[in-house]
Write an enzyme that holds these catalytic residues in place. Structure first.
Site, PDB file in Angstrom:
ATOM      1  N   LYS A 171       0.863  -1.184   0.000  1.00  0.00           N
ATOM      2  CA  LYS A 171       0.000   0.000   0.000  1.00  0.00           C
ATOM      3  C   LYS A 171       0.895   1.228   0.000  1.00  0.00           C
ATOM      4  O   LYS A 171       1.649   1.469   0.944  1.00  0.00           O
ATOM      5  CB  LYS A 171      -0.919   0.005   1.220  1.00  0.00           C
ATOM      6  CG  LYS A 171      -1.870   1.200   1.257  1.00  0.00           C
ATOM      7  CD  LYS A 171      -2.772   1.150   2.470  1.00  0.00           C
ATOM      8  CE  LYS A 171      -3.729   2.318   2.505  1.00  0.00           C
ATOM      9  NZ  LYS A 171      -4.619   2.273   3.693  1.00  0.00           N
ATOM     10  N   ARG A 199     -10.655   9.582   1.455  1.00  0.00           N
ATOM     11  CA  ARG A 199     -10.514  10.244   2.753  1.00  0.00           C
ATOM     12  C   ARG A 199     -11.624  11.255   2.986  1.00  0.00           C
ATOM     13  O   ARG A 199     -12.025  11.501   4.130  1.00  0.00           O
ATOM     14  CB  ARG A 199      -9.122  10.871   2.857  1.00  0.00           C
ATOM     15  CG  ARG A 199      -8.040   9.783   2.954  1.00  0.00           C
ATOM     16  CD  ARG A 199      -6.629  10.338   2.943  1.00  0.00           C
ATOM     17  NE  ARG A 199      -5.665   9.240   3.042  1.00  0.00           N
ATOM     18  CZ  ARG A 199      -4.371   9.356   2.828  1.00  0.00           C
ATOM     19  NH1 ARG A 199      -3.866  10.539   2.497  1.00  0.00           N
ATOM     20  NH2 ARG A 199      -3.569   8.318   2.954  1.00  0.00           N
ATOM     21  N   LYS A 251       1.128  10.088   5.881  1.00  0.00           N
ATOM     22  CA  LYS A 251       1.246   8.669   6.239  1.00  0.00           C
ATOM     23  C   LYS A 251       2.498   8.017   5.665  1.00  0.00           C
ATOM     24  O   LYS A 251       2.581   6.795   5.546  1.00  0.00           O
ATOM     25  CB  LYS A 251      -0.021   7.931   5.788  1.00  0.00           C
ATOM     26  CG  LYS A 251      -1.294   8.506   6.406  1.00  0.00           C
ATOM     27  CD  LYS A 251      -2.526   7.637   6.159  1.00  0.00           C
ATOM     28  CE  LYS A 251      -3.746   8.216   6.867  1.00  0.00           C
ATOM     29  NZ  LYS A 251      -4.924   7.326   6.823  1.00  0.00           N
ATOM     30  N   GLU A 256       7.524  -6.923   1.076  1.00  0.00           N
ATOM     31  CA  GLU A 256       6.347  -6.787   1.949  1.00  0.00           C
ATOM     32  C   GLU A 256       5.349  -7.924   1.711  1.00  0.00           C
ATOM     33  O   GLU A 256       4.797  -8.503   2.652  1.00  0.00           O
ATOM     34  CB  GLU A 256       5.667  -5.435   1.707  1.00  0.00           C
ATOM     35  CG  GLU A 256       6.419  -4.227   2.208  1.00  0.00           C
ATOM     36  CD  GLU A 256       6.193  -3.964   3.687  1.00  0.00           C
ATOM     37  OE1 GLU A 256       5.506  -4.773   4.356  1.00  0.00           O
ATOM     38  OE2 GLU A 256       6.708  -2.941   4.178  1.00  0.00           O
ATOM     39  N   LYS A 258      -2.097  -1.575  -3.767  1.00  0.00           N
ATOM     40  CA  LYS A 258      -2.940  -0.385  -3.790  1.00  0.00           C
ATOM     41  C   LYS A 258      -2.040   0.832  -3.950  1.00  0.00           C
ATOM     42  O   LYS A 258      -1.062   0.953  -3.204  1.00  0.00           O
ATOM     43  CB  LYS A 258      -3.736  -0.303  -2.479  1.00  0.00           C
ATOM     44  CG  LYS A 258      -4.661   0.898  -2.366  1.00  0.00           C
ATOM     45  CD  LYS A 258      -5.392   0.917  -1.027  1.00  0.00           C
ATOM     46  CE  LYS A 258      -6.322   2.124  -0.949  1.00  0.00           C
ATOM     47  NZ  LYS A 258      -7.032   2.186   0.339  1.00  0.00           N
ATOM     48  N   SER A 271     -10.131   5.369  -5.234  1.00  0.00           N
ATOM     49  CA  SER A 271     -11.101   6.453  -5.393  1.00  0.00           C
ATOM     50  C   SER A 271     -10.637   7.528  -6.365  1.00  0.00           C
ATOM     51  O   SER A 271     -11.440   8.058  -7.145  1.00  0.00           O
ATOM     52  CB  SER A 271     -11.396   7.085  -4.033  1.00  0.00           C
ATOM     53  OG  SER A 271     -10.215   7.597  -3.437  1.00  0.00           O
ATOM     54  N   TYR A 296     -14.835   0.621  -7.348  1.00  0.00           N
ATOM     55  CA  TYR A 296     -16.106   1.338  -7.213  1.00  0.00           C
ATOM     56  C   TYR A 296     -16.952   1.198  -8.474  1.00  0.00           C
ATOM     57  O   TYR A 296     -18.119   1.579  -8.477  1.00  0.00           O
ATOM     58  CB  TYR A 296     -15.832   2.817  -6.915  1.00  0.00           C
ATOM     59  CG  TYR A 296     -15.044   3.012  -5.646  1.00  0.00           C
ATOM     60  CD1 TYR A 296     -15.669   2.963  -4.404  1.00  0.00           C
ATOM     61  CD2 TYR A 296     -13.665   3.199  -5.672  1.00  0.00           C
ATOM     62  CE1 TYR A 296     -14.944   3.103  -3.235  1.00  0.00           C
ATOM     63  CE2 TYR A 296     -12.932   3.344  -4.508  1.00  0.00           C
ATOM     64  CZ  TYR A 296     -13.576   3.292  -3.285  1.00  0.00           C
ATOM     65  OH  TYR A 296     -12.859   3.419  -2.124  1.00  0.00           O
TER      66      TYR A 296
END
Length: 330
Positions: free
Chosen positions: A196, A206, A224, A240, A255, A281, A320
């Site tokens: 991610k 968000r 972040k 990872e 992502k 998004s 979505y």
């Protein structure tokens, strides 16, 4: 001298093109992200994501039934938590009567075969909008992992099929797997957000959950980047993903989606579990905005992007566009 091989022979018409097509796409490849709000009869469109809504549980259940009838077999759940329930510990995240827990139960009661994958991260529950507990201006890894483990167990108790940790803390997959095993949830899976990235593509999401890092006079991280991955890195994503598989992840996720298809292929080539991709998004919003301007053919670009994600190696696409694409594929 004519060429012996004319590759165009296999492109002559749609019948032959479909016969030799290397990648196929179906509604069963999709997972639909859903935003859930407190209350009843609530349905609020997210301005930056036309056609996507924050809904109360009753509306969410209705939409889940629609998805199932379209052939979509999985949903990824996110909740918008009331401000008065937020703190720096995230304890509301494992409230057995919390909004997420109620939502899981309601969906499984209504459509028992729907695969429910609730999000596991503290940012919706944090007064700071971060995925972890903050101490002395730092995101504290191990205390956060303990909280995520409690959260995951509570999701399993509510009936989740998989838990989906999206936080990017180190060691959380092993801790969650151990917590699930110790509490008898041997068949509850883990879909880990393994690669991610700290991406600007998450902005509309968000907005939907009010989960961006908050402005504060306190010394807290403003973004972040100390836990989500640097988008300049490739090999790190493989590491990872392999670490998460070794710790017990059943599915790994990359992502965002379209801008990271090189990472999808790298991860696919290096793990022996299904790879999920989150078509995020910002990618959704860009297509909607360009189509509204008449700059892109909406339906054609949606299917093209989803086919490209599948071609890159995705077994599951969280998107979505799931409902729209399922209808188009019919």
């Amino acid at each position: 001298m004519f060429p012996l091989r004319r590759n165009r022979r296999l492109r002559t018409n749609e019948s032959i093109r479909s016969l030799v097509r290397e990648t196929n796409l179906s509604p069963q490849d999709f997972m639909f992200p859903m935003f859930i709000a407190e209350g009843k009869g609530i349905k609020t469109e997210i301005p930056s994501m036309p056609g996507i809504y924050r809904q109360s549980i009753d509306g969410t259940v209705k939409e889940v039934k629609e998805l199932w009838n379209l052939g979509v077999k999985a949903v990824n759940l996110y909740v918008k938590v009331s401000e008065n329930l937020k703190d720096n510990t995230g304890k509301e995240a494992w409230n057995k009567d919390g909004l997420m827990q109620q939502s899981i139960k309601a969906i499984k009661d209504a459509v028992p075969e729907m695969i429910v994958m609730p999000d596991v991260a503290l940012d919706p529950y944090s007064i700071y909008g971060h995925d972890g507990i903050i101490e002395n201006g730092q995101i504290i890894n191990d205390a956060t992992v303990d909280a995520l483990t409690q959260m995951s167990i509570s999701h399993a108790e509510a009936g989740a099929d998989f838990v989906a940790p999206s936080d990017m803390m180190d060691g959380r997959i092993l801790a969650i797997r151990n917590g699930l095993e110790e509490n008898g949830f041997h068949n509850v899976g883990i879909m880990s957000y393994s690669a991610k990235y700290a991406s600007a593509f998450y902005g509309p999401f968000r907005d939907a959950l009010d989960s961006a890092p908050k402005e504060s006079t306190e010394a807290i991280p403003k973004n972040k980047k100390t836990y989500q991955m640097d988008y300049a890195n490739r090999i790190e994503a493989i590491k990872e993903a392999i670490d998460d598989v070794d710790e017990g992840a059943d599915i790994v996720m990359v992502k965002p989606g379209m801008a990271y298809l090189d990472i999808v292929r790298e991860v696919k080539d290096n793990v022996d579990v299904p790879v999920a991709v989150y078509h995020v998004s910002g990618e959704y919003a860009m297509i909607k905005a360009a189509a509204e301007k008449g700059w892109l053919d909406h339906d054609k670009i949606v299917l093209e992007q989803l086919f490209c994600i599948k071609r890159a190696g995705a077994s599951i696409i969280s998107t979505y566009f799931a409902k729209e694409a399922a209808k188009l594929l019919q």
